[in-house]
Design an enzyme around this catalytic site. Structure first.
Site, PDB file in Angstrom:
ATOM      1  N   GLU A  51       0.875  -1.172   0.000  1.00 47.10           N
ATOM      2  CA  GLU A  51       0.000   0.000   0.000  1.00 47.10           C
ATOM      3  C   GLU A  51       0.907   1.215   0.000  1.00 47.10           C
ATOM      4  OE1 GLU A  51      -3.443   2.538   2.318  1.00 47.10           O
ATOM      5  OE2 GLU A  51      -2.435   0.933   3.403  1.00 47.10           O
ATOM      6  N   ASP A  76       5.051   4.638   3.694  1.00 43.03           N
ATOM      7  CA  ASP A  76       4.781   6.070   3.818  1.00 43.03           C
ATOM      8  C   ASP A  76       6.031   6.729   4.382  1.00 43.03           C
ATOM      9  OD1 ASP A  76       3.523   8.697   4.587  1.00 43.03           O
ATOM     10  OD2 ASP A  76       1.690   7.613   4.081  1.00 43.03           O
ATOM     11  N   ASP A 125      -2.449  12.209  -2.885  1.00 45.06           N
ATOM     12  CA  ASP A 125      -2.567  13.612  -3.287  1.00 45.06           C
ATOM     13  C   ASP A 125      -2.606  13.643  -4.808  1.00 45.06           C
ATOM     14  OD1 ASP A 125      -2.144  16.291  -3.977  1.00 45.06           O
ATOM     15  OD2 ASP A 125      -0.887  16.658  -2.228  1.00 45.06           O
ATOM     16  N   LYS A 129      -1.791  20.570  -9.987  1.00 45.72           N
ATOM     17  CA  LYS A 129      -1.029  21.545 -10.767  1.00 45.72           C
ATOM     18  C   LYS A 129      -0.063  20.850 -11.725  1.00 45.72           C
ATOM     19  CE  LYS A 129      -1.237  25.308  -7.396  1.00 45.72           C
ATOM     20  NZ  LYS A 129      -0.446  26.236  -6.544  1.00 45.72           N
ATOM     21  N   ASP A 161     -10.857   9.895  -4.039  1.00 43.71           N
ATOM     22  CA  ASP A 161     -12.013  10.786  -4.095  1.00 43.71           C
ATOM     23  C   ASP A 161     -11.830  11.837  -5.178  1.00 43.71           C
ATOM     24  OD1 ASP A 161      -9.887  12.001  -2.485  1.00 43.71           O
ATOM     25  OD2 ASP A 161     -11.299  13.663  -2.285  1.00 43.71           O
TER      26      ASP A 161
END
Length: 223
Positions: A51, A76, A125, A129, A161
Site C-alpha cells: 500500500e 509512507d 494527493d 497543478k 475521491d
C-alpha cells in the site's frame, strides 16, 4: 499532532519488529538487505502486496485481516502516521502486516524484479497543478517502477475521491494501451466493486463520504 507526540511515536516505531525505517543512503548506496528476500521476514512465500502512501495504515491492516494468505507492507514517509497501523498489528497479532518508512520512488531499490503481487494506492494527493505532475503516483515514471517490481500479471488498485486523479489515470492507461481490469466512478452507488473496496474505509474516506464526495476506483495492469 504535537511535536512531543510525534517524537514519542517515532521512538515507539523503533521498538516495533514490523516497522522498517532505513535511511535513503541505506537504500541507494548499498543493496537493501531485504530486496528479493522479504519472504524471510514474513517466514513464508505468500504473495506480497504494497500500500503506497498508507497514512494511518487502515487499508494495510484491513487487507491483512481479510487475506491471511497474503503479506502486506504499508509504505509512507510519515512514520508518525503509520504508527497507529503498526501498533494495531502488534496488539492484534496480525503477523502478515508490516510498515516501511521511505519515499515511494525508491520501491525499485527495495523490492526485486517480480517480487510484488499487487499494489494499492489509496487516496493519494492528486497533485493537480501541472508542475506537480512528476509527483502523481500514476504518472509514467511511477508506472515504470511498478512494472519492474510487479509479477507479470500483477495488479494495481487506485482508490480516490479525486475525479481528476481518476480521469488522469484512465486517460494515461488507455493512451499507453494498458489493461484496465475494472473502473468505477462511484463505488458506493454502482454495483460490482470488489469486496475490499467497499468493506475497508480510511479515516479520510469517511470524511469524504460525509461530504457526499463520490469514491472512485480503478484496477489495472502495467505489464
Amino acid at each position: 499532532m504535537g511535536s512531543k507526540n510525534k517524537l514519542k511515536r517515532f521512538k515507539e516505531n523503533e521498538t516495533f519488529a514490523n516497522v522498517f525505517q532505513p535511511t535513503r543512503e541505506d537504500i541507494t548506496d548499498v543493496v537493501f538487505p531485504l530486496q528479493g528476500k522479504w519472504a524471510t521476514f514474513f517466514k513464508n512465500d505468500n504473495p506480497i502486496v504494497l500500500e503506497l502512501g498508507c497514512g494511518k495504515g487502515e487499508y494495510t491492516i484491513g487487507l491483512a485481516k481479510q487475506n491471511p494468505n497474503k503479506n502486506f507492507i504499508g509504505i509512507d514517509i510519515k512514520g508518525a502516521r503509520f504508527w497507529r497501523g503498526a501498533k494495531t498489528a502488534i496488539e492484534e497479532n496480525i503477523e502478515n502486516a508490516a510498515f516501511l518508512r521511505t519515499q515511494i520512488e525508491l520501491i525499485d531499490k527495495i523490492f526485486a524484479v517480480g517480487e510484488v503481487a499487487e499494489i494499492w494506492i489509496t487516496f493519494p494527493d492528486p497533485q493537480i497543478k501541472y508542475k506537480r505532475t512528476k509527483h502523481r503516483l500514476t504518472n509514467d515514471a511511477f508506472l515504470a517502477k511498478y512494472r519492474q517490481v510487479l509479477k507479470p500479471d500483477g495488479l494495481v488498485n487506485l482508490k480516490t475521491d479525486s475525479e481528476f486523479m481518476h480521469g488522469y489515470t484512465l486517460g494515461l492507461l488507455h493512451g499507453k494501451g494498458l489493461e484496465v481490469v475494472y473502473a468505477n466512478h462511484d463505488v458506493y452507488k454502482n454495483e460490482g466493486s470488489p469486496k475490499e473496496v467497499l468493506d475497508i474505509q480510511t479515516f479520510y474516506e469517511n470524511q469524504y463520504l460525509e461530504k457526499g464526495k463520490p469514491i472512485t476506483y480503478i484496477q489495472f495492469k502495467v505489464n
